[in-house]
Design an enzyme around this catalytic site. Structure first.
Site, mmCIF file in Angstrom:
data_model
loop_
_atom_site.group_PDB
_atom_site.id
_atom_site.type_symbol
_atom_site.label_atom_id
_atom_site.label_comp_id
_atom_site.label_asym_id
_atom_site.label_seq_id
_atom_site.Cartn_x
_atom_site.Cartn_y
_atom_site.Cartn_z
ATOM 1 N N ASP A 136 3.427 -5.059 0.956
ATOM 2 C CA ASP A 136 3.991 -6.146 0.147
ATOM 3 C C ASP A 136 4.002 -5.745 -1.330
ATOM 4 O OD1 ASP A 136 1.315 -6.364 -0.428
ATOM 5 O OD2 ASP A 136 1.164 -8.516 -0.017
ATOM 6 N N SER A 137 3.526 -4.520 -1.620
ATOM 7 C CA SER A 137 3.755 -3.936 -2.948
ATOM 8 C C SER A 137 5.251 -3.882 -3.231
ATOM 9 C CB SER A 137 3.149 -2.532 -3.036
ATOM 10 O OG SER A 137 3.531 -1.747 -1.920
ATOM 11 N N GLU A 144 -4.770 -8.904 4.652
ATOM 12 C CA GLU A 144 -5.815 -8.734 3.631
ATOM 13 C C GLU A 144 -7.006 -9.661 3.886
ATOM 14 O OE1 GLU A 144 -4.386 -9.100 -0.381
ATOM 15 O OE2 GLU A 144 -2.907 -7.503 -0.116
ATOM 16 N N GLU A 191 -9.454 -0.486 -0.685
ATOM 17 C CA GLU A 191 -8.734 -0.279 -1.960
ATOM 18 C C GLU A 191 -9.668 -0.506 -3.149
ATOM 19 O OE1 GLU A 191 -4.948 -2.270 -2.312
ATOM 20 O OE2 GLU A 191 -4.770 -1.776 -4.450
#
Ligand code: KIV
Length: 308
Positions: free
Chosen positions: A59-60, A130, A197
């Site tokens: 979704d970046s 996420e 991350e």
């Protein structure tokens, strides 16, 4: 006769696709797993031909290709279009679709319905979600539907506001222990792998050692089982601020700008197009065309004169 609960059948991989079980074997062999993001068919094709094992339709995309300043606005419809394009381009790598904000937070049913859309409508092999906490039940529900799920901990951009911005996570002993507990819980919920991350390298190392499933790091040091970087960061296509963990392998953005400036100059100076860029036609056809076009032009002018 007792009826044993059936394990859900995993989605059938397309012929030629990397079997998802291979990822755990790569971890066992200590063979690094290569993941890269991609957002379109050429990207899928290039990542495939470069030998990537996993492609993440992240979704970046909201920031890299859709022009938003965070990942939050990405919608299911946008992510489906991008994922469909990538799966058309990629044959061997497993394609993981990132579930956008709002597509899995409301309920297990909603999350599972949206994950199914990624598989059925866009050809994704797996989805990524996420967080932990309420995400754990979503993971169980989606895995229960036979869809492999990748987890994502540490800096989770969809909740960057709650985390206090885009910054490294797990930097106190307490926070690192919480990350480890969340990682274990995601593994127990059925994730087949886990993105870490912006996490200190020793914490990511310890989590990777303690999990059976492979970890994929981004800003998490060299001891995760694989690495992922964002397409635009690797290639130097993203114009905004890049994170400390980015390594840039090309400056395609500058190459594109130089090429476009050269094209614009050529058009303005009438250097483009040249003879080799144009189509010819047989002489005799051209002669007929010119005569007829000339005659019709003449008639049009006479009609205009009569009207004036
Ligand atoms: O959206 C994305 O590209 C990601 C990667 C940074 C892991 O989540």
């Amino acid at each position: 006769m007792s009826i044993r609960p059936q394990k859900p059948a995993p989605a059938t991989p397309a012929p030629g696709r990397l079997p998802i079980t291979e990822l755990a074997e790569m971890k066992a062999r200590r063979q690094p797993i290569v993941m890269v993001t991609a957002y379109d068919a050429p990207g899928g094709r290039l990542a495939d031909s470069a030998g990537a094992d996993l492609i993440l339709v992240g979704d970046s995309a909201a920031m890299t290709v859709l022009g938003y300043d965070s990942t939050v606005p990405a919608t299911m419809e946008e992510m489906l279009i991008l994922t469909r394009a990538v799966t058309r381009g990629a044959s061997r790598p497993l394609v993981v679709a990132d579930m956008p904000f709002g597509s899995f937070q409301v309920s297990d049913e909603d999350a599972t319905r949206n994950a199914i859309r990624f598989v059925k409508e866009a050809g994704a092999d797996a989805v990524k979600l996420e967080g932990a906490g309420p995400t754990l039940d979503r993971v169980k529900s989606i895995v229960g539907a036979g869809i492999p799920v990748m987890g994502h901990l540490g800096l989770t951009p969809q909740s960057a506001t709650k985390l206090g911005g885009f910054k490294a996570q797990g930097r106190s002993a307490e926070a690192a222990l919480a990350l480890l507990a969340d990682a274990r819980a995601l593994e127990a919920a059925g994730c087949f792998s886990l993105v870490l991350e912006a996490v200190p390298a020793p914490v990511a190392k310890r989590i990777s050692e303690q999990l059976q499933i492979p970890t994929i790091g981004i800003g998490a040091g060299a001891d995760t089982d694989g690495q992922v970087l964002v397409w635009h960061d690797i290639l130097g296509l993203y114009e905004g601020r890049v994170a400390r963990f980015v390594k840039r392998y090309a400056d395609i953005g500058q190459d594109i700008r130089t090429a476009l400036e050269a094209y614009a100059d050529d058009v303005r100076e009438r250097r483009f197009p040249e003879e080799q860029h144009t189509y010819a036609m047989p002489e005799e056809e051209l002669a007929v065309f010119e005569r007829a076009a000339g005659a019709s032009e003449h008639e049009r002018e006479q009609g205009n004169d009569r009207r004036n």
